[in-house]
Design an enzyme around this catalytic site. Structure first.
Site, PDB file in Angstrom:
ATOM      1  N   CYS A  79       0.844  -1.210   0.000  1.00 23.25           N
ATOM      2  CA  CYS A  79       0.000   0.000   0.000  1.00 23.25           C
ATOM      3  C   CYS A  79       0.873   1.251   0.000  1.00 23.25           C
ATOM      4  O   CYS A  79       1.510   1.578   1.004  1.00 23.25           O
ATOM      5  CB  CYS A  79      -0.918  -0.030   1.225  1.00 23.25           C
ATOM      6  SG  CYS A  79      -1.788   1.506   1.550  1.00 23.25           S
ATOM      7  N   CYS A  82       0.053   3.964   2.581  1.00 24.20           N
ATOM      8  CA  CYS A  82       0.455   3.528   3.926  1.00 24.20           C
ATOM      9  C   CYS A  82       1.886   3.951   4.225  1.00 24.20           C
ATOM     10  O   CYS A  82       2.225   4.264   5.372  1.00 24.20           O
ATOM     11  CB  CYS A  82       0.348   2.006   4.049  1.00 24.20           C
ATOM     12  SG  CYS A  82      -1.316   1.332   3.897  1.00 24.20           S
TER      13      CYS A  82
END
Length: 324
Positions: A79, A82
Site C-alpha cells: 500500500c 500507507c
C-alpha cells in the site's frame, strides 16, 4: 501526504459511546490493579509505537486502552499511501509523548483483525479507548487534520474515561533524541516538504506547482507524481456542491463532465470502487475526445490510490476490457 480520500470522521461521536460510564469504571479498576501490581511506571519511547498481531491484540491494545488511547494503523507493504501515513503517525506518537500509543497492524498477516474491524480499504485508522473501538479515518490524511483528530481523541479520553496517558522515561527519550542523525536529505526533499505544507494549508495551487517543479527535473519521482495527483484532485473538489454534483450526474449520465466531477467526489469520500466504476462506464459509452478525457481522468485517480492497490488492479483490467 494528503489523503487518497477524505473520509475523516473525527471523534466527536465519542460523546455518544454506549456504556461510557461502565467503560470508565473498568478503566479505573484496571489502572488500580496495575498500580497494585507495581505496573504503571515510566515506559521507553520505543513502547509508544508497537507492532501488533492477533495473538497479542488483547494485551497490547485492549488492556493498554484502559490506561491510554491506542491508535491502530491498519497497513500493508504493498500500500503506497500507507508508506506516507505510517511514518507520520509514528512521529506524532513520539511527539505526543505518551498521550496515545500507536499500534501497527499488517492486514496481510492479520486478516481476522481486518474483518473484525470491517476494514474496506487501507490505510485505515481506528482508536480503542477503554476497550471501545472507534473509527477515526481512512486514507493518508494531512498532518493538520490528523493532529486535530488526535487532540479530540485525547480530550474525550480524559473527560469521558479519565485516561491521562502514560509516563515516558525522559532519560531514554533524551537518549533517543541524541541518536545518530538521519540520512542526508535528498535533492528534492525541500521542494516536496514545501508541497506538503501547501497541502496542509489547503493551498492546492501552490502544492501543484511545487510537485510539478520536482517532476520537471525528475519525471519518475514517485512521491511527486502521487502528490500531484492528490493536489489536483483536492483542488477540483474544494468548491463543489456535493448535492448538486450528484444530481447532475444522475440526471445526465451521458454528460462526461458531470461524471468526472461525481467520480472525484466519490474518491474523496472514500468510495474508491464507485469512482473507478463510474469512469470505466463513462469510457465504455463514449468515443473520441470524450473517451480520452474520461480515460485520462481515471488514470489520474489511479495515481492517487497507488498502482499496487487491488482496486486499481481490478479497475485497470475493467478499463482494458472496454477499450480493447
Amino acid at each position: 501526504m494528503q489523503p487518497r480520500n477524505m473520509s475523516m470522521s473525527g471523534v466527536v461521536d465519542l460523546a455518544a459511546v454506549k456504556a461510557a460510564g461502565e467503560a470508565k469504571l473498568k478503566a479505573e479498576q484496571a489502572r488500580a490493579e496495575a498500580a497494585r501490581q507495581g505496573g504503571g511506571g515510566a515506559v521507553s519511547p520505543s513502547a509508544l509505537v508497537i507492532d501488533v498481531d492477533e495473538a497479542g491484540f488483547e494485551s497490547a491494545v485492549l488492556q493498554r486502552s484502559t490506561e491510554v488511547p491506542v491508535v491502530i494503523d491498519f497497513w500493508a507493504e504493498w500500500c503506497e499511501p500507507c508508506k506516507q501515513l505510517g511514518p507520520l503517525l509514528e512521529r506524532l506518537a513520539r511527539e505526543y509523548n505518551g498521550r496515545f500509543v500507536l499500534a501497527k497492524v499488517d492486514v496481510d498477516a492479520n486478516q481476522m483483525l481486518m474483518q473484525q474491524f470491517g476494514i474496506q480499504g487501507i490505510p485505515a485508522v481506528f482508536a480503542v479507548v477503554a476497550g471501545q473501538a472507534l473509527p477515526l479515518f481512512q486514507g493518508a490524511a494531512p498532518e493538520a487534520q490528523i493532529r486535530q483528530t488526535l487532540d479530540q481523541l485525547i480530550q474525550v479520553g480524559e473527560e469521558r474515561f479519565g485516561l491521562t496517558g502514560i509516563q515516558v522515561d525522559q532519560d531514554a527519550a533524551e537518549g533517543a533524541v541524541q541518536a545518530p542523525a538521519e540520512a542526508p536529505a535528498g535533492p528534492y526533499d525541500a521542494q516536496l516538504e514545501a508541497a506538503v505544507q501547501a497541502l496542509d494549508a489547503s493551498d492546492f495551487d501552490g502544492a501543484v506547482q511545487a510537485y510539478r517543479n520536482v517532476l520537471s527535473d525528475d519525471p519518475s519521482n514517485t512521491e511527486a507524481k502521487l502528490g500531484l495527483a492528490q493536489a489536483e484532485l483536492l483542488g477540483r473538489v474544494k468548491d463543489m456542491d456535493p448535492q448538486q454534483v450528484r444530481k447532475d450526474a444522475a440526471d445526465r449520465p451521458a454528460d462526461v463532465a458531470a461524471q468526472l466531477a461525481a467520480a472525484d467526489l466519490d474518491l474523496v469520500g472514500g468510495h474508491v470502487e464507485d469512482a473507478f466504476g463510474r469512469l470505466v462506464e463513462t469510457v465504455r459509452r463514449t468515443f473520441g475526445d470524450e473517451r480520452d478525457t474520461a480515460r485520462l481522468r481515471l488514470l489520474e485517480l489511479f495515481e492517487v490510490i497507488g498502482p499496487d492497490d487491488p482496486r486499481v488492479v481490478a479497475a485497470r483490467t475493467a478499463l482494458a476490457r472496454v477499450l480493447f
